[in-house]
Design a protein around this motif. Sequence first.
Motif, PDB file in Angstrom:
ATOM      1  N   UNK A  37       0.824  -1.263   0.177  1.00 39.96           N
ATOM      2  CA  UNK A  37      -0.226  -0.097   0.161  1.00 39.96           C
ATOM      3  C   UNK A  37       0.840   1.125  -0.073  1.00 39.96           C
ATOM      4  N   UNK A  38       0.315   2.388   0.383  1.00 41.17           N
ATOM      5  CA  UNK A  38       0.882   3.637   0.468  1.00 41.17           C
ATOM      6  C   UNK A  38       1.867   3.808   1.456  1.00 41.17           C
ATOM      7  N   UNK A  39       2.879   3.734   1.353  1.00 46.03           N
ATOM      8  CA  UNK A  39       3.942   3.950   2.624  1.00 46.03           C
ATOM      9  C   UNK A  39       4.089   5.351   3.102  1.00 46.03           C
ATOM     10  N   UNK A  40       3.282   6.455   2.378  1.00 44.85           N
ATOM     11  CA  UNK A  40       3.335   7.788   2.954  1.00 44.85           C
ATOM     12  C   UNK A  40       2.411   7.997   4.120  1.00 44.85           C
ATOM     13  N   UNK A  41       1.466   6.935   4.321  1.00 47.58           N
ATOM     14  CA  UNK A  41       0.391   7.483   5.580  1.00 47.58           C
ATOM     15  C   UNK A  41       0.498   6.328   6.675  1.00 47.58           C
ATOM     16  N   UNK A  42       1.593   5.640   6.538  1.00 50.52           N
ATOM     17  CA  UNK A  42       1.933   4.656   7.668  1.00 50.52           C
ATOM     18  C   UNK A  42       1.001   3.481   7.449  1.00 50.52           C
ATOM     19  N   UNK A  43       0.889   2.845   6.287  1.00 56.47           N
ATOM     20  CA  UNK A  43       0.205   1.560   6.218  1.00 56.47           C
ATOM     21  C   UNK A  43       1.164   0.632   6.197  1.00 56.47           C
ATOM     22  N   UNK A  44       1.713   0.054   7.084  1.00 56.23           N
ATOM     23  CA  UNK A  44       2.761  -0.874   7.113  1.00 56.23           C
ATOM     24  C   UNK A  44       4.099  -0.362   6.857  1.00 56.23           C
ATOM     25  N   UNK A  45       5.311  -1.066   6.952  1.00 56.32           N
ATOM     26  CA  UNK A  45       6.562  -0.730   7.163  1.00 56.32           C
ATOM     27  C   UNK A  45       6.793  -0.055   5.907  1.00 56.32           C
ATOM     28  N   UNK A  46       7.698   1.032   5.925  1.00 51.25           N
ATOM     29  CA  UNK A  46       8.219   1.948   4.649  1.00 51.25           C
ATOM     30  C   UNK A  46       8.660   2.964   5.075  1.00 51.25           C
ATOM     31  N   UNK A  47       9.409   3.602   3.926  1.00 55.47           N
ATOM     32  CA  UNK A  47       9.787   4.841   4.144  1.00 55.47           C
ATOM     33  C   UNK A  47       9.003   6.095   3.583  1.00 55.47           C
ATOM     34  N   UNK A  48       8.951   7.283   4.160  1.00 53.79           N
ATOM     35  CA  UNK A  48       7.856   8.114   3.957  1.00 53.79           C
ATOM     36  C   UNK A  48       8.495   8.627   2.548  1.00 53.79           C
ATOM     37  N   UNK A  49       7.680   9.586   1.923  1.00 51.56           N
ATOM     38  CA  UNK A  49       7.884  10.120   0.845  1.00 51.56           C
ATOM     39  C   UNK A  49       9.511  10.837   0.719  1.00 51.56           C
ATOM     40  N   UNK A  50       9.994  11.314   1.715  1.00 55.08           N
ATOM     41  CA  UNK A  50      11.468  12.030   1.836  1.00 55.08           C
ATOM     42  C   UNK A  50      12.465  11.188   2.054  1.00 55.08           C
ATOM     43  N   UNK A  51      11.977   9.776   2.523  1.00 54.42           N
ATOM     44  CA  UNK A  51      12.903   8.760   2.666  1.00 54.42           C
ATOM     45  C   UNK A  51      14.120   9.265   3.838  1.00 54.42           C
ATOM     46  N   UNK A  53      12.604   8.628   7.307  1.00 54.50           N
ATOM     47  CA  UNK A  53      11.899   7.864   8.242  1.00 54.50           C
ATOM     48  C   UNK A  53      11.606   6.494   7.774  1.00 54.50           C
ATOM     49  N   UNK A  54      11.551   5.362   8.587  1.00 58.63           N
ATOM     50  CA  UNK A  54      11.270   4.134   8.313  1.00 58.63           C
ATOM     51  C   UNK A  54      10.156   3.661   9.480  1.00 58.63           C
ATOM     52  N   UNK A  55       9.051   3.193   8.966  1.00 57.16           N
ATOM     53  CA  UNK A  55       8.011   2.671  10.028  1.00 57.16           C
ATOM     54  C   UNK A  55       8.269   1.319  10.412  1.00 57.16           C
ATOM     55  N   UNK A  56       8.633   0.741  11.333  1.00 59.75           N
ATOM     56  CA  UNK A  56       8.400  -0.621  11.711  1.00 59.75           C
ATOM     57  C   UNK A  56       7.701  -0.964  12.857  1.00 59.75           C
ATOM     58  N   UNK A  57       6.685  -1.781  11.975  1.00 59.01           N
ATOM     59  CA  UNK A  57       5.657  -2.249  12.773  1.00 59.01           C
ATOM     60  C   UNK A  57       5.395  -3.841  12.770  1.00 59.01           C
ATOM     61  N   UNK A  58       4.808  -4.534  13.735  1.00 56.04           N
ATOM     62  CA  UNK A  58       4.537  -5.992  13.479  1.00 56.04           C
ATOM     63  C   UNK A  58       3.568  -6.438  14.593  1.00 56.04           C
ATOM     64  N   UNK A  59       3.765  -7.843  14.809  1.00 55.65           N
ATOM     65  CA  UNK A  59       3.022  -8.316  15.824  1.00 55.65           C
ATOM     66  C   UNK A  59       3.906  -9.645  16.414  1.00 55.65           C
ATOM     67  N   UNK A  60       3.834  -9.555  17.701  1.00 57.01           N
ATOM     68  CA  UNK A  60       4.264 -10.627  18.533  1.00 57.01           C
ATOM     69  C   UNK A  60       3.425 -11.094  19.338  1.00 57.01           C
ATOM     70  N   UNK A  61       3.817 -11.955  20.417  1.00 60.64           N
ATOM     71  CA  UNK A  61       2.891 -12.669  21.231  1.00 60.64           C
ATOM     72  C   UNK A  61       2.491 -11.649  22.767  1.00 60.64           C
ATOM     73  N   UNK A  62       1.396 -11.913  23.239  1.00 58.15           N
ATOM     74  CA  UNK A  62       0.996 -11.224  24.381  1.00 58.15           C
ATOM     75  C   UNK A  62       2.222 -11.252  25.477  1.00 58.15           C
ATOM     76  N   UNK A  63       2.354 -10.047  25.994  1.00 57.02           N
ATOM     77  CA  UNK A  63       3.542 -10.230  27.056  1.00 57.02           C
ATOM     78  C   UNK A  63       4.911 -10.187  26.681  1.00 57.02           C
ATOM     79  N   UNK A  64       4.935 -10.206  25.449  1.00 57.12           N
ATOM     80  CA  UNK A  64       6.204  -9.981  24.961  1.00 57.12           C
ATOM     81  C   UNK A  64       6.843  -8.646  25.016  1.00 57.12           C
TER      82      UNK A  64
END
Length: 137
Positions: A37-51, A53-64
């Motif tokens: 998807x579009x990385x300019x709006x924080x949909x998933x990891x990616x660099x913003x349009x000026x490259x 910043x990098x968004x790192x997001x994900x999922x892990x286990x509860x209480x991790x």
Amino acid sequence: MLIKNLVVVGCIISIAIIALYFIGIGPTNIALDYDNGSYDYGNGPGMNKNINTLNISGTTENYATVTINGENVPVDKNGKFYKVIVLKNGTNIYYVNAKAPFKSTNQINVTTNRVVDPDGSVFGNWFYNGTYLKNEY
């Protein structure tokens, strides 16, 4: 004699529980988000349009516990985490670690490259665990 034996057995069980908590049984589950998807709006990891910043997001286990290069990242009750990283020019390496109770630490390596061309345009790409994912211009 019976009490002494119970104390010894209790100590052995306690040590085993503590060891399992820290050493773990199997790795902690962790997955980084990735979409096309579009990385300019924080949909998933990616660099913003000026490259820059990098968004790192994900999922892990509860209480991790999740860290990126040793810095704690908040994890919600569903195991989701998110962090915006400011990129420097050149190669940037990030180690995303997750550790759940009674599990071993699991790590994903994120490598980004940010290059400013002489004409002022910016180029960037990133890899997760050595797998090429995306270019941005």
